[in-house]
Design a protein around this motif. Structure first.
Motif, PDB file in Angstrom:
ATOM      1  N   LEU A   1       0.934  -1.292   0.115  1.00 13.80           N
ATOM      2  CA  LEU A   1       0.034   0.006  -0.009  1.00 13.80           C
ATOM      3  C   LEU A   1       0.927   1.333   0.085  1.00 13.80           C
ATOM      4  N   LEU A   2       1.008   2.031  -1.000  1.00 13.04           N
ATOM      5  CA  LEU A   2       1.656   3.200  -0.999  1.00 13.04           C
ATOM      6  C   LEU A   2       0.816   4.250  -0.950  1.00 13.04           C
ATOM      7  N   TYR A   3       1.178   5.589  -0.183  1.00 15.97           N
ATOM      8  CA  TYR A   3       0.429   6.561   0.243  1.00 15.97           C
ATOM      9  C   TYR A   3       1.199   7.839   0.226  1.00 15.97           C
ATOM     10  N   SER A   4       0.365   8.942  -0.082  1.00 17.64           N
ATOM     11  CA  SER A   4       0.961  10.166   0.452  1.00 17.64           C
ATOM     12  C   SER A   4      -0.314  10.936   1.167  1.00 17.64           C
ATOM     13  N   ASN A   5       0.243  11.982   2.035  1.00 17.26           N
ATOM     14  CA  ASN A   5      -0.729  12.557   2.794  1.00 17.26           C
ATOM     15  C   ASN A   5      -0.136  14.067   2.947  1.00 17.26           C
ATOM     16  N   ILE A   6      -1.370  15.016   3.383  1.00 22.13           N
ATOM     17  CA  ILE A   6      -1.010  16.293   3.670  1.00 22.13           C
ATOM     18  C   ILE A   6      -1.660  16.587   4.925  1.00 22.13           C
ATOM     19  N   THR A   7      -0.957  17.172   5.879  1.00 22.75           N
ATOM     20  CA  THR A   7      -1.587  17.558   7.402  1.00 22.75           C
ATOM     21  C   THR A   7      -1.424  18.916   7.587  1.00 22.75           C
ATOM     22  N   VAL A   8      -2.453  19.382   7.942  1.00 21.23           N
ATOM     23  CA  VAL A   8      -2.608  20.886   8.213  1.00 21.23           C
ATOM     24  C   VAL A   8      -2.927  21.125   9.794  1.00 21.23           C
ATOM     25  N   GLY A   9      -2.162  21.774  10.607  1.00 24.54           N
ATOM     26  CA  GLY A   9      -2.253  22.080  11.880  1.00 24.54           C
ATOM     27  C   GLY A   9      -1.063  21.479  12.612  1.00 24.54           C
ATOM     28  N   PRO A  10      -1.051  22.021  13.968  1.00 27.43           N
ATOM     29  CA  PRO A  10       0.108  21.443  14.881  1.00 27.43           C
ATOM     30  C   PRO A  10      -0.429  19.932  15.434  1.00 27.43           C
TER      31      PRO A  10
END
Length: 307
Positions: free
Chosen positions: A194-203
């Motif tokens: 399973l290959l993934y990418s993500n973006i996280t906004v916030g502390p």
């Protein structure tokens, strides 16, 4: 087939709200506030106004000015302004790189890690090899339940801070196999990825994540898997967490979850429910409980930090 347009629109507005409020904040990490821990277990929070070879002078909000002998001080740790809420000290979130199971854009720091156990059988552990690259391992020993399947896996992850404590990107993989113990095929296995990418906004204690993943097994790639999750710290001890999956152009209905993380002194405990929506064969709503414990560890040498 469920329509994902309303969910994607909702995610867009959620991320927009997080980014507009958090990215616009002015940094306040320069506030000279520290937590001083003594060898007897007591701790004090305040500003170090002076020191000499034997004492430090600590100006506290509730206890006034204190003169503390250095020989009884175990550690002195600077605090971020976000850790002082309403005059109360909030310890750091003990498990910031994952929600219940899904990762976010934050990474483990070098030589820091965790052990996670879910329902006794699902076991995972991870460690930061650098401040930007971590590796994890896991196993689900179903043979203890009479099955001939024991799937192990590894989880490499790269974390990229775009704006410190406000915007992070994560890229990683979930690579494993299904090991069978059969008379004719004593070591047969089936690999999966399973290959993934993500973006996280916030502390680290208050953020939202949008992720995209593709699975690979049996020589074929799966359709896209969308992950939308968030965590929100409610007070000193509790965080609200939701982790959700949507399978694009597939036969699996959306999977939603909601629950809490309890921060004890040295461990974090997750309690939540996962719902499978719109699965006609099994009914409109399926509730599956999730209980796990996270035990963080730090292999860095701990020495008193005298400013």
């Amino acid at each position: 087939m469920p329509s994902f347009q309303p969910c994607i629109q909702l995610l867009f507005w959620c991320l927009l709200g997080f980014s507009s409020s958090l990215l616009a904040q002015q940094p306040t990490d320069s506030i000279p506030i520290s937590i001083v821990k003594n060898t007897d277990g007591n701790q004090f929070i305040g500003k170090i106004t002076s020191q000499d070879s034997a004492f430090i002078t600590l100006a506290t909000e509730n206890l006034g000015v204190m003169k503390l002998p250095k020989k009884f001080i175990k550690t002195i740790k600077p605090l971020k302004s976000s850790q002082i809420v309403g005059g109360e000290y909030w310890a750091e979130n003990l498990h910031t790189t994952r929600y219940y199971f899904a990762p976010n854009g934050y990474g483990l720091k070098k030589r820091e890690g965790y052990y996670q156990n879910t329902w006794i059988f699902l076991n995972q552990a991870g460690i930061g090899l650098t401040n930007y690259f971590s590796i994890g391992v896991g196993v689900l020993p179903l043979s203890l339940l009479g099955s001939d399947i024991n799937p192990p896996w590894v989880m490499p992850k790269v974390s990229i801070p775009i704006k410190k404590d406000k915007l992070n990107i994560g890229v990683g993989a979930f690579i494993g196999g299904v090991i069978r113990e059969e008379p004719n095929y004593p070591q047969s296995s089936l690999g999966f990825e399973l290959l993934y990418s993500n973006i996280t906004v916030g502390p680290r204690h208050r953020n939202a994540t949008f992720g995209l993943a593709y699975g690979y097994s049996g020589g074929k790639w799966t359709n896209a898997i969308l992950n939308m999750s968030f965590m929100w710290r409610l007070n000193k001890r509790f965080l609200l967490i939701s982790e959700n999956y949507m399978f694009v152009n597939g036969t699996i209905p959306p999977i939603l979850s909601g629950g809490f993380r309890f921060l004890a002194k040295k461990v974090a405990i997750d309690i939540c429910g996962f719902n499978v929506l719109g699965y006609e064969e099994l009914g409109d709503l399926i509730l599956s409980p999730w209980v796990s414990i996270h035990v963080p560890f730090d292999l860095n040498t701990k020495t008193p930090n005298m400013p």
